[in-house]
Design a protein around this motif. Structure first.
Motif, short mmCIF file in Angstrom:
data_model
loop_
_atom_site.label_atom_id
_atom_site.label_comp_id
_atom_site.label_asym_id
_atom_site.label_seq_id
_atom_site.Cartn_x
_atom_site.Cartn_y
_atom_site.Cartn_z
N UNK A 110 1.06 -1.25 0.08
CA UNK A 110 -0.19 0.15 -0.04
C UNK A 110 0.96 1.39 0.04
N UNK A 111 1.83 1.09 0.84
CA UNK A 111 2.89 2.57 1.07
C UNK A 111 3.50 2.69 -0.36
N UNK A 112 3.96 1.62 -1.01
CA UNK A 112 4.85 1.62 -2.32
C UNK A 112 3.77 2.41 -3.27
N UNK A 113 2.52 1.70 -3.44
CA UNK A 113 1.56 2.30 -4.42
C UNK A 113 1.22 3.72 -4.11
N UNK A 114 1.21 4.20 -3.09
CA UNK A 114 0.68 5.83 -2.77
C UNK A 114 1.87 6.43 -2.82
N UNK A 163 -6.44 -4.56 -1.95
CA UNK A 163 -4.94 -3.72 -1.85
C UNK A 163 -5.15 -2.72 -2.81
N UNK A 164 -5.35 -3.37 -4.15
CA UNK A 164 -5.24 -2.50 -5.36
C UNK A 164 -6.54 -1.35 -5.23
N UNK A 165 -7.69 -2.01 -4.58
CA UNK A 165 -8.80 -0.95 -4.65
C UNK A 165 -8.40 0.15 -3.54
N UNK A 166 -7.70 -0.14 -2.58
CA UNK A 166 -7.43 0.89 -1.32
C UNK A 166 -6.33 1.55 -1.97
N UNK A 167 -5.58 1.29 -2.74
CA UNK A 167 -4.47 2.31 -3.38
C UNK A 167 -5.28 3.29 -4.20
N UNK A 168 -6.17 2.83 -5.14
CA UNK A 168 -6.82 3.58 -6.09
C UNK A 168 -7.61 4.70 -5.24
N UNK A 169 -8.15 4.10 -4.10
CA UNK A 169 -9.16 5.12 -3.48
C UNK A 169 -8.22 6.15 -2.86
N UNK A 197 -15.84 5.36 5.78
CA UNK A 197 -15.21 4.48 6.61
C UNK A 197 -13.85 4.31 5.94
N UNK A 198 -13.30 4.97 5.15
CA UNK A 198 -12.15 4.83 4.35
C UNK A 198 -11.08 5.61 4.92
N UNK A 199 -11.04 6.24 6.01
CA UNK A 199 -10.04 7.16 6.41
C UNK A 199 -8.92 6.51 7.15
N UNK A 200 -9.00 5.24 7.27
CA UNK A 200 -8.04 4.54 8.03
C UNK A 200 -7.51 3.13 7.38
N UNK A 201 -6.65 3.38 6.39
CA UNK A 201 -6.10 2.30 5.46
C UNK A 201 -5.71 1.01 6.26
N UNK A 202 -4.60 1.54 7.34
CA UNK A 202 -4.30 0.38 8.29
C UNK A 202 -5.23 -0.38 9.00
N UNK A 233 -6.39 -4.29 8.56
CA UNK A 233 -6.39 -5.29 9.89
C UNK A 233 -7.65 -5.87 9.93
N UNK A 234 -8.91 -5.37 9.56
CA UNK A 234 -10.03 -5.71 9.38
C UNK A 234 -10.25 -6.85 8.14
N UNK A 235 -9.71 -6.36 7.09
CA UNK A 235 -9.80 -7.45 6.12
C UNK A 235 -8.95 -8.64 6.50
#
Length: 192
Positions: free
Chosen positions: A91-95, A157-163, A174-179, A183-185
């Motif tokens: 995720x960090x690499x993508x963003x 993870x690709x969806x999260x990076x794109x968001x 509910x998307x403001x806490x990627x970490x 963990x929830x996923x």
């Protein structure tokens, strides 16, 4: 031969810098030659066209993330912690590298023409699959097979990076806490 390899590496490094500074569209073989004091034909001796050069950059990006994840696998024994670290690293690499991430995820590269790229990309999936296998061996219960979970994790993870890259990490969604989302996923994917 060493000089040829050194020039090729330098072309990749300069192109990576061009992408980081001004985006993928800023890359031109002519400008790259000027930047390195090479004739246009000299650049084409190393890369047949811009796509060939971008494929080398993309392969290198996959290798960078694969090395980071392999390092984590040697450092973290607990499978759940490892999966979190792997996903958060990706995720960090993508963003942090959006242009490179887009080359990795949004372009369909020809397998026959760029086999090294496909090997590097597939290695990422294999590494994640090994993490799920490790979880299974540590007596965690997996909600699906390691292969299915790897595909689901990749989509997630690709969806999260794109968001993130498109600025859609709103709290009201509910998307403001990627970490926390990662963990929830993992809570859904790995039990115990």
């Amino acid at each position: 031969m060493k000089a040829h390899t050194d020039i090729k590496r330098k072309l990749v490094a300069v192109t990576r810098h061009m992408i980081d500074t001004n985006g993928i569209d800023s890359v031109s073989m002519r400008d790259l030659g000027k930047e390195m004091n090479l004739s246009r034909s000299a650049v084409y001796r190393h890369f047949k066209n811009k796509e060939d050069l971008l494929a080398a950059i993309t392969t290198e990006s996959f290798e960078i993330i694969n090395r980071r994840i392999e390092k984590l696998m040697g450092e973290i024994d607990d499978a759940r912690e490892l999966m979190y670290a792997v996903l958060y690293t990706y995720y960090e690499f993508g963003i942090s590298n959006p242009e490179h991430y887009h080359l990795m995820s949004q372009k369909q590269w020809n397998k026959e023409e760029y086999p090294d790229l496909h090997i590097s990309a597939f290695k990422l999936y294999e590494i994640i699959g090994r993490c799920f296998q490790k979880a299974h061996e540590q007596t965690h219960t997996l909600s699906k097979s390691p292969r299915q979970l790897t595909a689901m994790i990749a989509a997630f993870i690709h969806g999260l990076i794109e968001l993130h890259l498109t600025g859609h990490l709103e709290a009201e969604k509910g998307l403001n806490d990627p970490a926390g989302l990662i963990k929830s996923f993992l809570d859904i994917a790995i039990k115990g």
